[in-house]
Design a protein around this motif. Structure first.
Motif, PDB file in Angstrom:
ATOM      1  N   GLN A   1      14.669  -2.750  -3.087  1.00  0.00           N
ATOM      2  CA  GLN A   1      16.084  -3.010  -3.315  1.00  0.00           C
ATOM      3  C   GLN A   1      16.442  -4.456  -2.969  1.00  0.00           C
ATOM      4  O   GLN A   1      17.253  -5.091  -3.654  1.00  0.00           O
ATOM      5  CB  GLN A   1      16.943  -2.041  -2.496  1.00  0.00           C
TER       6      GLN A   1
ATOM      7  N   ARG B   1      11.212   4.415  -8.798  1.00  0.00           N
ATOM      8  CA  ARG B   1      12.354   5.191  -9.295  1.00  0.00           C
ATOM      9  C   ARG B   1      12.394   6.584  -8.675  1.00  0.00           C
ATOM     10  O   ARG B   1      13.391   7.296  -8.794  1.00  0.00           O
ATOM     11  CB  ARG B   1      12.300   5.298 -10.816  1.00  0.00           C
ATOM     12  N   THR B   2      11.302   6.997  -8.014  1.00  0.00           N
ATOM     13  CA  THR B   2      11.250   8.310  -7.368  1.00  0.00           C
ATOM     14  C   THR B   2      11.787   8.216  -5.946  1.00  0.00           C
ATOM     15  O   THR B   2      11.246   7.468  -5.128  1.00  0.00           O
ATOM     16  CB  THR B   2       9.805   8.836  -7.324  1.00  0.00           C
ATOM     17  N   PRO B   3      12.842   8.956  -5.597  1.00  0.00           N
ATOM     18  CA  PRO B   3      13.370   8.934  -4.219  1.00  0.00           C
ATOM     19  C   PRO B   3      12.347   9.487  -3.228  1.00  0.00           C
ATOM     20  O   PRO B   3      11.462  10.266  -3.598  1.00  0.00           O
ATOM     21  CB  PRO B   3      14.598   9.843  -4.302  1.00  0.00           C
ATOM     22  N   ALA B   4      12.484   9.090  -1.979  1.00  0.00           N
ATOM     23  CA  ALA B   4      11.537   9.520  -0.948  1.00  0.00           C
ATOM     24  C   ALA B   4      11.519  11.038  -0.799  1.00  0.00           C
ATOM     25  O   ALA B   4      10.450  11.652  -0.708  1.00  0.00           O
ATOM     26  CB  ALA B   4      11.875   8.852   0.379  1.00  0.00           C
ATOM     27  N   ASN B   5      12.689  11.668  -0.764  1.00  0.00           N
ATOM     28  CA  ASN B   5      12.744  13.121  -0.582  1.00  0.00           C
ATOM     29  C   ASN B   5      12.030  13.859  -1.712  1.00  0.00           C
ATOM     30  O   ASN B   5      11.351  14.870  -1.480  1.00  0.00           O
ATOM     31  CB  ASN B   5      14.203  13.586  -0.491  1.00  0.00           C
ATOM     32  N   GLU B   6      12.178  13.345  -2.931  1.00  0.00           N
ATOM     33  CA  GLU B   6      11.537  13.989  -4.077  1.00  0.00           C
ATOM     34  C   GLU B   6      10.021  13.852  -4.009  1.00  0.00           C
ATOM     35  O   GLU B   6       9.288  14.814  -4.271  1.00  0.00           O
ATOM     36  CB  GLU B   6      12.063  13.368  -5.372  1.00  0.00           C
TER      37      GLU B   6
ATOM     38  N   ARG C   1      10.118   4.822   2.444  1.00  0.00           N
ATOM     39  CA  ARG C   1      11.503   4.332   2.493  1.00  0.00           C
ATOM     40  C   ARG C   1      11.541   2.830   2.798  1.00  0.00           C
ATOM     41  O   ARG C   1      12.421   2.104   2.308  1.00  0.00           O
ATOM     42  CB  ARG C   1      12.311   5.116   3.533  1.00  0.00           C
TER      43      ARG C   1
ATOM     44  N   LEU D   1      10.983   1.306  -0.511  1.00  0.00           N
ATOM     45  CA  LEU D   1      12.178   1.347  -1.349  1.00  0.00           C
ATOM     46  C   LEU D   1      13.212   0.323  -0.882  1.00  0.00           C
ATOM     47  O   LEU D   1      13.891  -0.308  -1.705  1.00  0.00           O
ATOM     48  CB  LEU D   1      12.782   2.752  -1.337  1.00  0.00           C
ATOM     49  N   SER D   2      13.328   0.157   0.431  1.00  0.00           N
ATOM     50  CA  SER D   2      14.256  -0.834   0.973  1.00  0.00           C
ATOM     51  C   SER D   2      13.832  -2.243   0.554  1.00  0.00           C
ATOM     52  O   SER D   2      14.676  -3.069   0.158  1.00  0.00           O
ATOM     53  CB  SER D   2      14.304  -0.729   2.494  1.00  0.00           C
TER      54      SER D   2
END
Length: 287
Positions: free
Chosen positions: A158, A255-260, A151, A154-155
């Motif tokens: 972004q 492009r893959t979210p953390a939860n996924e 995460r 991902l942050s």
């Protein structure tokens, strides 16, 4: 000495094994007089980075121990950082125009005193590995640490998308490196899929590492009284090209979210089956 969990290896013994092996490699390389000084120091610095990445997997369950170990490993790496920037600048200017900049004449290798100080810190870390509070029984125990690091990635990604600044790309490089280390450690959970991700992350690290070195050179040239404007333009252009390559790669990686991603790894762990320490030890015994 693989930097990954062996298939069906329990997580806690596996992480301890990897940590011990990385420290030993760094200590041996930095003590080997047949290895050129800079390479031995570089090996020690790399082991520090890998150890700090590894610790972020069980971080949520380690309590104060994480902060203690992370802080002293960081201190060990800092002992080895002197003059690195001037060495990078010297190498880069030579690669652009073949000249020798002032930093190359002034730079000195890391002192043996600093190397020994770093080695003492890592020797203490080695002695502490068996006492790390790693109450880990499955991927679900390290999933929070894995997700937290991803995460952060991902942050950072972004922020790069909003403002592609040197600072934001550097942050992406930092958290991308820790995520890369996690994927390397866990690669055997799903080798075909994670190998592809690991290769992309390695490419991202190489690209952003080269870009960061150019930022150092850009800053150095920018404050010189008689800056070489043509060289400065070349450096800036090459840095921006590297950033474009990093963004192109990042669009696939992030492009893959953390939860996924965590859910996918959890399924892989369940499918490969979990063995306890004794059973795993028996499965590794020679026939």
């Amino acid at each position: 000495m693989p930097f990954h969990l062996i298939k069906r290896e329990p997580i806690a013994p596996g992480l301890r094994r990897i940590a011990r092996e990385q420290i030993i490699i760094g200590l041996e390389d930095s003590a080997d007089t047949s290895i050129p000084g800079n390479r031995g120091v570089h090996s020690l610095r790399i082991r520090c980075k890998k150890l700090r990445g590894l610790l972020r997997l069980p971080q949520p369950l380690m309590g104060d121990t994480f902060a203690i170990e992370d802080r002293r490993i960081r201190r060990a790496a800092k002992q080895l950082a002197q003059n690195r920037d001037s060495q990078v600048i010297a190498r880069l200017i030579a690669s652009f125009d073949g000249s020798t900049p002032e930093p190359a004449r002034e730079q000195q290798p890391v002192s043996r005193q600093d190397v020994e100080a770093s080695r003492r810190i890592l020797t203490n870390c080695l002695e502490a590995v068996d006492d790390w509070p790693l109450d880990l029984h499955g991927f679900y125990d390290i999933a929070p640490g894995f997700a937290r690091t991803y995460r952060k990635c991902l942050s950072a990604w972004q922020k790069v998308m909003v403002l592609p600044s040197d600072q934001n790309f550097h942050r992406l490089r930092k958290w991308g490196k820790y995520h890369w280390y996690h994927i390397r450690i866990l690669e055997r959970l799903n080798k075909p899929v994670l190998r592809k991700r690991r290769k992309r992350l390695r490419k991202l690290q190489l690209t952003l590492g080269d870009a960061h070195d150019l930022v150092l050179l850009q800053s150095y040239l920018g404050v010189r009284e008689h800056a070489d404007e043509q060289l400065l333009r070349q450096v800036t252009e090459r840095k921006n090209q590297l950033y474009e390559m990093a963004v192109s790669n990042g669009r696939k990686l992030f492009r893959t979210p953390a939860n996924e991603l965590v859910a996918n790894l959890s399924r892989c762990w369940a499918e490969q089956g979990e063995l306890n320490v004794n059973n795993w030890g028996q499965s590794q015994a020679p026939e």
